[in-house]
Design an enzyme around this catalytic site. Structure first.
Site, PDB file in Angstrom:
ATOM      1  N   GLU A  38      29.595 -59.262 -24.888  1.00 12.22           N
ATOM      2  CA  GLU A  38      28.925 -60.965 -25.331  1.00 12.22           C
ATOM      3  C   GLU A  38      29.764 -62.158 -24.215  1.00 12.22           C
ATOM      4  OE1 GLU A  38      27.344 -61.483 -28.058  1.00 12.22           O
ATOM      5  OE2 GLU A  38      27.654 -59.244 -28.986  1.00 12.22           O
TER       6      GLU A  38
ATOM      7  N   GLU B 288      25.462 -61.194 -41.818  1.00 10.76           N
ATOM      8  CA  GLU B 288      25.315 -60.144 -41.498  1.00 10.76           C
ATOM      9  C   GLU B 288      25.750 -59.059 -40.974  1.00 10.76           C
ATOM     10  OE1 GLU B 288      22.349 -59.090 -37.512  1.00 10.76           O
ATOM     11  OE2 GLU B 288      23.153 -56.932 -38.050  1.00 10.76           O
TER      12      GLU B 288
ATOM     13  N   ARG C  91      30.356 -54.536 -26.648  1.00  6.46           N
ATOM     14  CA  ARG C  91      29.146 -55.080 -25.911  1.00  6.46           C
ATOM     15  C   ARG C  91      29.719 -56.503 -25.049  1.00  6.46           C
ATOM     16  NH1 ARG C  91      25.629 -55.263 -31.219  1.00  6.46           N
ATOM     17  NH2 ARG C  91      26.270 -52.628 -31.228  1.00  6.46           N
TER      18      ARG C  91
ATOM     19  N   ARG D  25      33.722 -57.200 -39.721  1.00  6.66           N
ATOM     20  CA  ARG D  25      32.603 -58.358 -39.857  1.00  6.66           C
ATOM     21  C   ARG D  25      33.569 -58.132 -41.562  1.00  6.66           C
ATOM     22  NH1 ARG D  25      27.426 -59.359 -36.699  1.00  6.66           N
ATOM     23  NH2 ARG D  25      27.895 -60.187 -35.051  1.00  6.66           N
TER      24      ARG D  25
HETATM   25  O1  4AD Z   1      23.381 -54.766 -35.525  1.00  5.55           O
HETATM   26  P1  4AD Z   1      23.628 -53.878 -34.341  1.00  5.55           P
HETATM   27  O2  4AD Z   1      23.767 -54.501 -33.025  1.00  5.55           O
HETATM   28  O3  4AD Z   1      23.019 -52.240 -34.451  1.00  5.55           O
HETATM   29  C1  4AD Z   1      23.314 -51.432 -34.245  1.00  5.55           C
HETATM   30  O4  4AD Z   1      24.552 -51.324 -33.027  1.00  5.55           O
HETATM   31  C2  4AD Z   1      22.008 -50.474 -34.514  1.00  5.55           C
HETATM   32  N1  4AD Z   1      22.569 -49.064 -33.743  1.00  5.55           N
HETATM   33  C3  4AD Z   1      22.348 -50.286 -36.170  1.00  5.55           C
HETATM   34  C4  4AD Z   1      21.625 -48.975 -36.362  1.00  5.55           C
HETATM   35  O5  4AD Z   1      21.856 -47.642 -36.860  1.00  5.55           O
HETATM   36  N2  4AD Z   1      20.605 -49.397 -36.435  1.00  5.55           N
HETATM   37  O6  4AD Z   1      25.352 -54.120 -34.928  1.00  5.55           O
HETATM   38  C5  4AD Z   1      25.308 -53.220 -36.237  1.00  5.55           C
HETATM   39  C6  4AD Z   1      26.900 -54.226 -36.934  1.00  5.55           C
HETATM   40  C7  4AD Z   1      26.162 -55.243 -36.981  1.00  5.55           C
HETATM   41  O7  4AD Z   1      25.437 -55.583 -38.440  1.00  5.55           O
HETATM   42  C8  4AD Z   1      27.747 -56.051 -36.863  1.00  5.55           C
HETATM   43  O8  4AD Z   1      28.214 -56.077 -38.132  1.00  5.55           O
HETATM   44  C9  4AD Z   1      28.388 -55.424 -36.063  1.00  5.55           C
HETATM   45  O9  4AD Z   1      27.382 -53.528 -36.098  1.00  5.55           O
HETATM   46  N3  4AD Z   1      27.894 -56.294 -34.760  1.00  5.55           N
HETATM   47  C10 4AD Z   1      29.635 -56.834 -34.611  1.00  5.55           C
HETATM   48  N4  4AD Z   1      30.278 -56.932 -34.650  1.00  5.55           N
HETATM   49  C11 4AD Z   1      31.301 -58.045 -34.170  1.00  5.55           C
HETATM   50  N5  4AD Z   1      31.256 -57.825 -32.534  1.00  5.55           N
HETATM   51  C12 4AD Z   1      29.690 -57.984 -32.509  1.00  5.55           C
HETATM   52  N6  4AD Z   1      29.861 -58.135 -30.900  1.00  5.55           N
HETATM   53  C13 4AD Z   1      29.035 -57.002 -32.979  1.00  5.55           C
HETATM   54  N7  4AD Z   1      27.588 -57.124 -32.365  1.00  5.55           N
HETATM   55  C14 4AD Z   1      27.029 -56.488 -33.780  1.00  5.55           C
END
Ligand code: 4AD
Length: 470
Positions: free
Chosen positions: A244, A393, A242, A444
């Site tokens: 970010e 989350e 990501r 997380r």
């Molecule tokens: O909420 P996210 O973006 O959802 C998905 O990627 C979907 N494809 C999942 C699905 O099957 N619906 O990311 C999922 C999880 C988040 O809840 C968080 O725990 C983690 O990935 N996450 C991160 N962890 C660390 N750094 C980041 N930048 C994160 N972004 C998301």
């Protein structure tokens, strides 16, 4: 004949045995010119080695060996050969307090620089220790997190860090075990893909032999295509990227994703049921089998044990909004919750239901990704959920759209170039069962279960918007 032994296995039962142990010179102290005490560390275990002193109660060897020991730089890797003995009183400051080693031979295998940038003891100090020491007028070095991460290979040697990554490994292991036991198949999807998988700007773009491409923001598209490929239940453990751009305590640019996807029969709550079984089993396992690790983490980073229910609480988004409004928190109608509101809702849920772990279901469609299935009774809402630990989350999941026309329309509505995901949309033209799944961030889970407060502590070599090293 000295036999190889592990520090953790040294106890009164092996007293008298001739052993050879390899470890790091954790601390070295000379007593006069003839004796030196060397604390040898292996992983999180330490044992005292007595060098020199000649015969008697001393270590045997000669003063030359003691001098050699006294000159060892901290963190050098050394072999000691000697006899396990019982000290007159328990050795303070080691984990194997009941025994010590009377050293006969000592070898330096790898010499550490005498000018270590940080020391393991300094890195292992808790904020509380520093505050207490300051109050007592002592000068203690406090090494900030950035510096610890710069010298991560030393930082990782602290008991808390050794424990954190064992806990991380257990979490990953339980994820696999539970899903395998429920008939899931482990898969690996490509990380080089043609279009963004989650939409939005947080994507690393690259050139793929002249074609625009990006690093996968999640296995989302391909795990669904695996379902289209006839696998009813799949999971994946793999890197997620990501781009970010803001520095927070909970976002990394690369993290480990634990993902699953499954065909569903009637309702997306079947996916929630798996979350429930999986995480309750995981938390039970950690509490039961990682007590030592959790204690080591708690010593450096104090935290309260996680409260969770045998059957995970599920509340609807609307109910969550109602609770927040009642508590006087301003929230946008049908909007996404910001970090602060999520945290606040976590506190409200904790007070009302006595749990730090719950699911929030039925989010508004507008705040979910394009592939999310709208509710059949009211398309303003969706068959989706997030899961929270201590108000943050860790999971997001949902039922997915398996009708190609609807999928293409929802992508377009969100400004996604449907051409870049054409193969994905087409996958649903050849027959596809209703399905859903979720994604969890491994770091997380570790951070929030152990109350670490910063996700970098749960990543071996974290990648954040500013850090690409070491
Ligand atoms: O909420 P996210 O973006 O959802 C998905 O990627 C979907 N494809 C999942 C699905 O099957 N619906 O990311 C999922 C999880 C988040 O809840 C968080 O725990 C983690 O990935 N996450 C991160 N962890 C660390 N750094 C980041 N930048 C994160 N972004 C998301």
């Amino acid at each position: 004949g000295y036999e190889w032994a592990d520090v953790a296995a040294l106890g009164p039962d092996v007293a008298g045995r001739a052993v050879r142990v390899r470890g790091a010179a954790h601390a070295v102290r000379a007593v006069g010119r003839r004796v030196a005490f060397l604390v040898l560390r292996q992983g999180s275990s330490t044992v005292q080695c007595v060098v020199g002193g000649g015969g008697g109660g001393g270590g045997g060897g000669d003063a030359g060996v003691a001098r050699f020991a006294a000159g060892l730089s901290r963190e050098s890797v050394v072999d000691v050969a000697g006899v396990v003995s019982l000290p007159r009183e328990p050795v303070r400051g080691t984990t194997q307090q009941e025994v010590e080693i009377q050293v006969k031979k000592l070898y330096c295998i790898s010499k550490a620089t005498p000018n270590l940038p940080i020391s393991v003891d300094d890195a292992a100090r808790s904020e509380e220790d520093v505050v207490k020491a300051k109050a007592a007028g002592e000068q203690l070095v406090h090494v900030g997190q950035d510096k610890r991460l710069d010298f991560r290979v030393i930082d990782l040697r602290t008991p808390a860090n050794q424990a954190i990554f064992r806990v991380q490994c257990e979490i990953e292991n339980i994820f696999r075990q539970v899903l395998l036991s429920e008939g899931f198949v482990g898969i690996h999807t490509p990380k080089l893909i043609g279009g963004s998988s989650e939409g939005g700007a947080a994507v690393f773009k690259l050139d793929y032999n002249g074609q625009p491409a990006c690093l996968a923001q999640s296995p989302q598209l391909h795990k669904q295509m695996a379902i289209c490929g006839g696998f009813e239940r799949v999971f994946e453990v793999g890197p997620v990227f990501r781009a970010e751009d803001s520095n927070t305590h909970r976002h990394l640019c690369e993290f480990v994703g634990l993902d699953m996807e499954m065909a569903i029969k009637d309702h997306y709550s079947e996916v929630c049921d798996v979350v429930d079984r999986l995480f309750v089993a995981m938390f039970d396992h950690l509490n039961k089998n990682c007590a030592k690790e959790l204690e080591a983490i708690n010593r450096q980073y104090p935290f309260k044990p996680l409260k969770y229910l045998p059957k995970t609480l599920r509340i609807e988004y609307d109910e969550g909004i109602r609770m927040l409004k009642e508590a006087g928190v301003h929230v946008e109608a049908m909007g996404d919750l910001n970090t602060e509101s999520e945290k606040k809702l976590g506190e409200l849920v904790h007070t009302k239901y006595d749990t730090d772990f719950y699911m929030l279901c039925r989010y508004p469609s507008a705040v979910r990704p394009f592939y999310t299935m709208p509710c059949s009774d009211d398309p303003r809402y969706s068959n989706s959920f997030d899961v929270f630990v201590r108000g943050e989350e860790i999971i997001s999941g949902a039922q997915r759209v398996h009708v190609p026309e609807v999928l293409a329309r929802q992508a377009e509505e969100r400004g996604i170039d449907v051409g870049s995901i054409a193969a994905y949309v087409d996958a649903f033209r050849y027959g596809a069962p209703p399905h859903g799944g979720f994604g969890v961030g491994l770091e997380r889970v570790v951070m929030l279960f152990c109350g670490l407060g910063n996700i970098r502590k749960a990543s071996l070599f974290p990648r954040d918007p500013r850090r690409l090293n070491p």
